[in-house]
Design an enzyme around this catalytic site. Structure first.
Site, PDB file in Angstrom:
ATOM      1  N   CYS A  50      62.065  56.791  30.185  1.00  0.00           N
ATOM      2  CA  CYS A  50      63.405  56.214  30.235  1.00  0.00           C
ATOM      3  C   CYS A  50      64.034  56.380  31.621  1.00  0.00           C
ATOM      4  O   CYS A  50      65.000  55.701  31.955  1.00  0.00           O
ATOM      5  CB  CYS A  50      64.289  56.780  29.147  1.00  0.00           C
ATOM      6  SG  CYS A  50      64.221  58.541  28.999  1.00  0.00           S
ATOM      7  N   ASN A  51      63.475  57.271  32.436  1.00  0.00           N
ATOM      8  CA  ASN A  51      64.057  57.452  33.761  1.00  0.00           C
ATOM      9  C   ASN A  51      63.265  56.813  34.891  1.00  0.00           C
ATOM     10  O   ASN A  51      63.733  56.785  36.024  1.00  0.00           O
ATOM     11  CB  ASN A  51      64.206  58.940  34.070  1.00  0.00           C
ATOM     12  CG  ASN A  51      65.428  59.513  33.407  1.00  0.00           C
ATOM     13  OD1 ASN A  51      66.391  58.789  33.184  1.00  0.00           O
ATOM     14  ND2 ASN A  51      65.382  60.779  33.070  1.00  0.00           N
ATOM     15  N   HIS A  99      54.335  61.631  46.443  1.00  0.00           N
ATOM     16  CA  HIS A  99      55.248  61.156  45.408  1.00  0.00           C
ATOM     17  C   HIS A  99      54.679  61.438  44.013  1.00  0.00           C
ATOM     18  O   HIS A  99      55.382  61.942  43.134  1.00  0.00           O
ATOM     19  CB  HIS A  99      55.503  59.654  45.593  1.00  0.00           C
ATOM     20  CG  HIS A  99      56.395  59.084  44.540  1.00  0.00           C
ATOM     21  ND1 HIS A  99      57.753  59.333  44.525  1.00  0.00           N
ATOM     22  CD2 HIS A  99      56.136  58.325  43.445  1.00  0.00           C
ATOM     23  CE1 HIS A  99      58.286  58.722  43.477  1.00  0.00           C
ATOM     24  NE2 HIS A  99      57.327  58.109  42.803  1.00  0.00           N
TER      25      HIS A  99
END
Lengths: 421, 271
Positions: A50-51, A99
């Site tokens: 969801c993020n 990342h």
């Protein structure tokens, strides 16, 4: 072989955008397979929470692939290209590895150090494995990211302290009581934050829940919602005798529990410890109650203070985590560059062998009278020459070095080795 | 050999104390394991040293102050390991090993020669009476350590600064429960020790109770722990009060133990 990450997260895109771009349910499989089918892309993993939405790929040409992935996202989700412009970020090679490690280790999370992301990360990788969209490079990278995340978790205290008020309340409850399973909680008044804290306590196993609200009907509703029991508001003091945790958030302008009332309660409880969370503003519980033995009273500011310290603590721990990640990036890149060198070494040897064969053949054609013994001697000499000639470049390729990519390119150019794939 | 193994134990306990302090300051997974390891080997060596003395003296080695103090710390380490196996209490070692080491240090400074046992003490009662007394007191020593841990943890929760050891110390309720458990173990042992002592006194001197300083102090200790248990059951004196009382209780034991052994007179002093 280039690692490319394209993605968006809570910092770059609003929830409305994230919702539209999520690869949920059947969309995940469809999206993943379509991505893999793009000719520029050799391997792919899709992480969708969801993020964040992130696409991890191994590509031939990063520029072309970036373009292709963006076009794919916009087409797949039916979203205007312009909307993506600011939302998407692109990372390549070392930055991409960094990342990915940071995401798995929860350094890039909205709540830094939250533990769910690693599970989601593993699921995304396992799904890609199952659908066979990964190969040597991404498999290694994903596994490495998971082990880095575990290392970060064990070597730093980044995930140790609660960083939200309701979790801080649960954390405290666990340090006051041994087993929450045998404890009961009372909600005094209702409010969003109080309910949230109560729900966290329930999910941590609290046995019983009692709701005392000024409007009895509302209390009943809430009690039903949480599988609890409602009592009338004026009975709450006598109820406190049997309650271990009290969450108070009434709108009362004054104290609803005074010190002398609390004394009576404690006496009747035989001094069994009680944890009171007063999240009402103005406060509803006399703060002096905290001075009593076996009573632990936290108001909203106290809890916020706990959260603030914990966040500060996490930021400090994050620095340690970043150092671990930098270390791990280096080991990963070393592995990757060794992977790059192997085909070049093989190509170099094949080329030399081919020249040797060709030249020996030429010699035999020119001097047909050569005997077997002489032929063998010539061949041995030729082998010795090529071995000695290709040894230094081979050794250089096998070494670890900073500029391996350019070394590989130089050797290919000097020896006229063409890219095979 | 008794001396060598004793010195080894003393050294290893000291190393355990240092590791325990490092554990408090900076937690890593290894420090607590190293501490348990050092304490464990120390305990082994300590056991050997007591066994050698037992063989040399022919009776349980608790008749000189050196032996008694050493045996007392041995009992504490024994109970510590039992507790560690049963409850795995984080940081307990850091709090209890300094007590053990301090006692061992005192023991090390006392004269170590083995003297023949005076005829009046040559009895089976010696082993029975002292074993109960020492094990009971060892349980109180651990209750003391747990009590201090309780006060530290309580301080964090009450002051609302949840830094430092907050995360690693057990919950207040478990500390309180373990403290209670230890006292319920120690109290009957002490009671039996007093009764067997009285019976022994009767056979040795012809009277059960002679108001010997050791007897008086035992009675005081017994009363303190009786009060702790009574207040807990009747008035709900738990948590902080129980912790403070168990600390006071153990300090009384130390006064009784060393005060009488080193300075006082009476039949528990062995010339």
């Amino acid at each position: 072989m280039k690692i490319l990450t394209v993605g968006l997260n809570h910092n770059t895109a609003e929830v409305e955008v994230r919702e539209k771009l999520a690869f949920e349910g059947p969309k995940l499989e469809e999206g993943l397979l379509k991505l893999k089918a793009i000719p520029e892309i050799e391997e792919a993993v899709v992480l969708s929470t969801c993020n964040r939405v992130e696409i991890y790929t191994n590509v031939k040409d990063a520029d072309k692939a970036s373009e292709a992935i963006r076009a794919f996202i916009s087409e797949f989700h039916g979203i205007d290209d312009r909307l993506l412009e600011n939302a998407l970020y692109y990372y390549r090679d070392k930055d991409a590895v960094r990342h990915i490690f940071r995401v798995a280790s929860s350094l890039d999370s909205m709540v830094m150090g939250e533990p769910q992301i690693l599970g989601q990360f593993k699921d995304a990788f396992e799904f890609a494995l199952e659908k066979k969209t990964t190969g040597v490079l991404l498999n290694k990278l994903m596994r490495k990211a998971i082990s880095v995340a575990k290392r970060v978790r064990t070597e730093t205290r980044i995930a140790e302290n609660a960083v939200s008020i309701s979790f801080a309340a649960v954390e405290l409850a666990k340090k006051i009581f041994t087993e929450l399973q045998e404890k009961s909680v009372m909600l005094l008044g209702a409010g969003e934050m109080a309910e949230l804290a109560a729900k966290h306590l329930i999910s941590n196993g609290v046995k019983e829940i009692v709701v005392a609200n000024r409007t009895y009907e509302r209390g009943c509703e809430l009690a039903k919602e949480m599988n609890g029991r409602a009592v009338r508001f004026d009975e709450f003091i006598s109820e406190m005798v049997h309650t271990d945790i009290v969450i108070c958030s009434t709108g009362a302008p004054t104290y609803v529990v005074t010190k002398s009332q609390m004394h009576t309660v404690m006496k009747e409880r035989k001094q069994k410890p009680v944890f009171i969370i007063d999240i009402s503003v103005p406060r509803n519980i006399d703060p002096e109650i905290n001075d009593m033995d076996n009573v632990y009273l936290y108001d909203i500011d106290d809890l916020q203070g706990v959260v603030d310290t914990n966040i500060l603590e996490r930021t400090k721990e994050a620095e340690k985590a970043e150092r671990i990640i930098e270390e791990e990036i280096e080991t990963f890149l070393r592995w990757q560059s060794s992977l790059d060198a192997v085909p070049t070494i093989i190509a170099l040897r094949e080329k030399a062998e081919a020249i040797k064969k060709e030249e020996i053949q030429k010699l035999i054609n020119r001097i047909p009278t050569l005997g077997d013994k002489e032929k063998k001697a010539v061949e041995q000499m030729a082998t010795a020459i090529i071995n000695k000639l290709i040894h230094p470049p081979t050794a250089a390729l096998k070494e670890d070095s900073e500029d391996k990519d350019s070394l590989i390119a130089t050797i290919k150019r000097l020896y006229g080795i063409n890219e095979k794939s | 050999m008794a001396t060598l193994t004793f010195e080894i134990a003393l050294t290893l306990y000291f190393a355990a104390v240092i590791t325990g302090i490092i554990e408090l300051l900076k937690s890593t997974k290894t420090t607590s394991k190293v501490m348990l390891f050092l304490a464990g080997i120390g305990f082994f060596s300590h056991t050997l040293s007591i066994a050698y003395r037992y063989i040399a003296a022919g009776h349980i080695p608790i008749s000189s102050p050196h032996e008694a103090t050493s045996f007392f710390s041995w009992c504490i380490v024994l109970l510590f390991f039992l507790l560690e196996i049963r409850y795995k209490i984080g940081l307990l070692g850091s709090f209890i090993m300094p007590v053990v080491f301090a006692l061992m240090l005192v023991s090390a400074m006392l004269p170590r020669e083995i003297k023949p046992l005076s005829p009046v003490l040559q009895s089976h009662w010696l082993g029975i009476h002292t074993l109960f007394a020492f094990l009971g007191n060892a349980a109180f020593a651990l209750a003391f350590g747990i009590g201090i841990m309780y006060l530290v943890q309580e301080h964090y929760v009450k002051s609302k600064h949840l830094g430092g050891l907050f995360q690693r110390l057990p919950s207040l309720q478990s500390l309180d429960e373990i403290n209670y458990r230890l006292i319920t173990i120690g109290f009957p042992l002490l009671t039996i020790a007093i009764i067997t002592g009285a019976l022994w006194a009767d056979t040795a001197w012809g009277s059960y109770w002679r108001w010997d300083p050791r007897e008086v102090w035992s009675l005081i200790t017994w009363l303190i722990y009786a009060i702790i248990l009574h207040a807990r059951l009747m008035a709900g004196w738990r948590g902080k009060r129980a912790a403070v009382l168990s600390i006071i209780g153990f300090l009384t034991i130390l006064i009784a133990f060393f005060g009488i052994k080193l300075l006082g007179k009476g039949m528990h002093i062995f010339p």
